[in-house]
Design an enzyme around this catalytic site. Structure first.
Site, PDB file in Angstrom:
ATOM      1  N   GLU A 202      -5.195  -4.934  10.835  1.00 26.12           N
ATOM      2  CA  GLU A 202      -4.234  -3.847  11.019  1.00 26.12           C
ATOM      3  C   GLU A 202      -4.598  -3.076  12.278  1.00 26.12           C
ATOM      4  OE1 GLU A 202      -2.097  -2.315   7.236  1.00 26.12           O
ATOM      5  OE2 GLU A 202      -3.979  -1.257   7.411  1.00 26.12           O
TER       6      GLU A 202
ATOM      7  N   ASN B 215       0.865  -1.187   0.000  1.00 25.80           N
ATOM      8  CA  ASN B 215       0.000   0.000   0.000  1.00 25.80           C
ATOM      9  C   ASN B 215       0.894   1.228   0.000  1.00 25.80           C
ATOM     10  OD1 ASN B 215      -1.812   2.028   0.450  1.00 25.80           O
ATOM     11  ND2 ASN B 215      -2.470   1.341   2.483  1.00 25.80           N
TER      12      ASN B 215
ATOM     13  N   HIS C 154      -9.638   1.107   5.036  1.00 25.36           N
ATOM     14  CA  HIS C 154      -8.381   1.383   5.738  1.00 25.36           C
ATOM     15  C   HIS C 154      -8.626   2.378   6.874  1.00 25.36           C
ATOM     16  CE1 HIS C 154      -4.283   2.545   6.582  1.00 25.36           C
ATOM     17  NE2 HIS C 154      -3.894   1.467   5.921  1.00 25.36           N
TER      18      HIS C 154
ATOM     19  N   LYS D 212       0.121   4.193  -0.355  1.00 20.54           N
ATOM     20  CA  LYS D 212      -0.581   5.355   0.235  1.00 20.54           C
ATOM     21  C   LYS D 212      -0.374   6.593  -0.650  1.00 20.54           C
ATOM     22  CE  LYS D 212      -0.278   3.233   4.769  1.00 20.54           C
ATOM     23  NZ  LYS D 212      -0.206   3.391   6.207  1.00 20.54           N
TER      24      LYS D 212
ATOM     25  N   GLY E 203       2.571   2.520  11.176  1.00 19.57           N
ATOM     26  CA  GLY E 203       3.569   3.584  11.088  1.00 19.57           C
ATOM     27  C   GLY E 203       4.226   3.952  12.405  1.00 19.57           C
TER      28      GLY E 203
ATOM     29  N   SER F  12       3.501  -1.631  10.641  1.00 20.89           N
ATOM     30  CA  SER F  12       4.948  -1.573  10.929  1.00 20.89           C
ATOM     31  C   SER F  12       5.711  -2.814  10.486  1.00 20.89           C
ATOM     32  CB  SER F  12       5.187  -1.309  12.427  1.00 20.89           C
ATOM     33  OG  SER F  12       4.725  -0.023  12.759  1.00 20.89           O
TER      34      SER F  12
ATOM     35  N   GLU G  67      -6.966   4.776   7.950  1.00 18.37           N
ATOM     36  CA  GLU G  67      -6.697   6.191   7.652  1.00 18.37           C
ATOM     37  C   GLU G  67      -7.902   6.836   6.995  1.00 18.37           C
ATOM     38  OE1 GLU G  67      -3.049   5.417   5.578  1.00 18.37           O
ATOM     39  OE2 GLU G  67      -2.042   5.009   7.486  1.00 18.37           O
TER      40      GLU G  67
HETATM   41  P1  13P Z   1       2.923   0.754   7.840  1.00 13.88           P
HETATM   42  O1  13P Z   1       3.469  -0.505   7.241  1.00 13.88           O
HETATM   43  O2  13P Z   1       3.605   1.981   7.354  1.00 13.88           O
HETATM   44  O3  13P Z   1       2.858   0.658   9.336  1.00 13.88           O
HETATM   45  O4  13P Z   1       1.426   0.896   7.328  1.00 13.88           O
HETATM   46  C1  13P Z   1       0.600  -0.200   7.401  1.00 13.88           C
HETATM   47  C2  13P Z   1      -0.605   0.096   6.605  1.00 13.88           C
HETATM   48  O5  13P Z   1      -1.389   0.951   6.949  1.00 13.88           O
HETATM   49  C3  13P Z   1      -0.789  -0.659   5.356  1.00 13.88           C
HETATM   50  O6  13P Z   1      -2.059  -0.470   4.857  1.00 13.88           O
END
Ligand code: 13P
Length: 258
Positions: A166, A7, A94, A9, A172, A212, A96
């Site tokens: 997740e 991803n 997701h 992003k 992150g 992470s 976010e």
């Molecule tokens: P990170 O791997 O940066 O922690 O993000 C995970 C994520 O949100 C994947 O969709």
């Protein structure tokens, strides 16, 4: 099989996405066995990245979609439009988007139904926040998300749906749950799946972990049979990290067939 979903992003533009896609193809070249790899660039790069990965084993995914085929929905993109660009997978729900865009379980449900109706493969994200974890209600949270989003959804094949667990606090942050916690959550997720999708064999629905994930912490996740893959954010836009993750997955798969 193991599935690695990258991803990207909002971290890369068109040029970087194309370079990363080319790098991903090179990384996969010459392996005896590879994981299934899905790369999810930002919308603006889908068309160019499709040119790179078309006729390869790498799948193209989108990071979001809208739930109507077409109409007056300024700024939105439908599953039908995405499939026109060669997109086969889509990340839905997701955290976010739930946090910054106010996506509710109902909206996520509409998106899942729309994606499935357009023959797309859905990567549905679920997971608890830090305060829910502190309160010890992570199972309840995940259960609510799965029930609200999936109850009554028509799924024709277990291949069409993946669940990505997740935990929001792990995204992150460099903090990761114990592998045992993920395994327990995966068992729980599968129990909910067999409840809400009784016609499916829940053991065949892939459950991924995300949060992470980096090259050097990947192997302990992937060697577990019930962790079917990883949803990777930050590390997936660094080619050396992505390579390490794919290496670890290949190693696990190699060992399985040896
Ligand atoms: P990170 O791997 O940066 O922690 O993000 C995970 C994520 O949100 C994947 O969709």
């Amino acid at each position: 099989m193991k599935t690695i979903v990258a991803n990207w992003k909002m971290n890369v533009g068109v040029r970087e996405s194309v370079a990363l896609a080319r790098g991903t193809l090179l990384t996969l070249r010459g392996r005896r066995i590879s994981p299934e790899v899905v790369i999810c660039p930002p919308f603006i790069a889908l068309s160019e990245v499709h040119k790179v990965v078309a006729r390869s084993a790498v799948f193209l995914g989108a990071q979001n979609l809208f739930w109507e085929d077409h109409g007056a929905y300024t700024g939105e993109i439908s599953g039908r439009m995405l499939t026109e660009l060669g997109v086969s997978h889509v990340i839905v729900g997701h955290s976010e988007r739930r946090e910054y865009l106010g996506e509710t379980d109902e909206m996520v449900r509409n998106k899942v139904a729309h994606a499935l109706a357009n023959q797309m493969n859905v990567i549905l994200c679920v997971g608890e926040t830090v305060s829910e974890r502190k309160a010890g209600v992570q199972r309840e949270r995940v259960r609510t998300q799965l029930v609200r989003v999936l109850a009554g959804v028509r799924l024709k094949s277990h291949d069409r749906l993946m669940i990505a667990y997740e935990p929001v606090w792990a995204i992150g942050t460099g903090e990761i749950p114990e592998v045992a916690e993920i395994l327990a959550m995966n068992v729980y997720i599968r129990s909910i799946l067999s409840e809400v999708l009784p016609e499916m064999n829940a053991n065949k629905i892939r459950v991924l972990y995300g949060g992470s994930v980096e090259g050097n912490n990947t192997y302990p996740f992937l060697r577990e049979q019930t962790i079917d893959g990883l949803l990777v954010g930050g590390a997936s836009v660094k080619l050396n990290q992505l390579k390490e993750i794919i290496d670890a997955a290949s190693e696990v798969l190699d060992a399985q067939i040896a």
